[in-house]
Scaffold this motif. Structure first.
Motif, PDB file in Angstrom:
ATOM      1  N   ILE A 181       0.430   4.267  -2.713  1.00 14.51           N
ATOM      2  CA  ILE A 181       0.223   5.675  -2.363  1.00 14.51           C
ATOM      3  C   ILE A 181       1.297   6.549  -2.995  1.00 14.51           C
ATOM      4  N   LYS A 187      -7.803   3.631  -0.065  1.00 22.69           N
ATOM      5  CA  LYS A 187      -6.888   4.726   0.226  1.00 22.69           C
ATOM      6  C   LYS A 187      -6.392   5.539  -0.955  1.00 22.69           C
ATOM      7  N   VAL A 188      -6.603   5.077  -2.180  1.00 24.68           N
ATOM      8  CA  VAL A 188      -6.170   5.878  -3.325  1.00 24.68           C
ATOM      9  C   VAL A 188      -7.339   6.164  -4.252  1.00 24.68           C
ATOM     10  N   ILE A 196      -5.884  -0.525  -1.370  1.00 22.86           N
ATOM     11  CA  ILE A 196      -5.769   0.427  -2.478  1.00 22.86           C
ATOM     12  C   ILE A 196      -7.116   1.067  -2.776  1.00 22.86           C
ATOM     13  N   ILE A 216       0.838  -1.200   0.000  1.00 22.42           N
ATOM     14  CA  ILE A 216       0.000   0.000   0.000  1.00 22.42           C
ATOM     15  C   ILE A 216       0.871   1.247   0.000  1.00 22.42           C
ATOM     16  N   GLU A 217       2.049   1.175   0.648  1.00 18.66           N
ATOM     17  CA  GLU A 217       2.957   2.323   0.635  1.00 18.66           C
ATOM     18  C   GLU A 217       3.417   2.638  -0.780  1.00 18.66           C
TER      19      GLU A 217
END
Length: 229
Positions: free
Chosen positions: A142, A180-181, A177, A138-139
């Motif tokens: 982002i 968060k995006v 994902i 996930i890092e």
């Protein structure tokens, strides 16, 4: 110049993308064969295809009308990044006819000091193509979106040192994902059945990429042979 990529990306929505690739030592690793496989996938309703190498992209472009997600796997000594690692590779894929350029967007060191942001910006500016960021965490997702990626895929989940203990499909990563995006999330890697593809869409995937389970003849025959020997 500002490019609008919505039209090509929209063609993938809620659909099946078939990865048409083969090992380099396989008789299937031939542009004519790959193009035939891609055409067969399109005939049966695939909304897009994912193709490696300029020669294969060019051959597929002559036979298919669905969007081509193009990439060029290159092993560069001293670096683990290998999916379209540099702009020159992206440019070759674009010239061959790719509609979307897939790149390694993990947070691993990039060759020649090139940054993820500079690569994506150069692809946008000079090639006018949307970018699919292949990520593992996930890092990375982002960071890729912050760098300008238009699509994010779970492609490298389980294939980096950071995720080697994990096995695709990356449904957990996909869920993160989606939450968060703001760009479309594509589930790729480890989809082994129609039911799993359906599950990915139910989890919020914009589209699903299936490769080995459909086109991996070499791998599948080897697995069957091993099981019955």
């Amino acid at each position: 110049m500002v490019y609008k990529f919505d039209s090509v990306i929209a063609k993938l929505k809620q659909g099946l993308i078939v990865s048409c690739q083969a090992p380099v030592d396989s008789p299937l690793h031939d542009p004519i064969v790959i193009a035939a496989i891609a055409r067969a996938a399109e005939n049966q309703g695939a909304v897009g295809v994912r193709i490696d190498t300029p020669a294969h992209v060019s051959a597929v472009k002559q036979r298919c009308t669905v969007p081509i997600i193009g990439l060029w796997k290159q092993q560069i000594p001293g670096y683990d990044v290998y999916i379209t690692p540099q702009f020159a590779h992206a440019a070759a894929i674009a010239r061959a006819g790719a509609d979307i350029i897939a790149i390694d967007a993990t947070q691993r060191q990039r060759p020649e000091g090139e940054t993820l942001s500079s690569l994506i910006q150069q692809i946008h500016r000079e090639l006018g193509k949307p970018v699919m960021a292949d990520v593992d965490t996930i890092e990375s997702a982002i960071a890729a979106v912050a760098a300008g990626a238009d699509i994010v895929g779970t492609t490298l989940y389980g294939y980096t040192k950071q995720t080697t203990h994990l096995s695709p499909p990356g449904f957990e990563l996909l869920t993160q994902i989606v939450e968060k995006v703001a760009v479309p999330a594509i589930c790729e890697g480890g989809i082994a059945s129609p039911q799993m593809a359906r599950q990915a869409l139910d989890l919020g995937a914009y589209a699903v990429v299936v490769g080995t389970a459909i086109t991996g003849i070499d791998y599948l025959v080897k697995a069957y042979r091993a099981a019955i020997s």
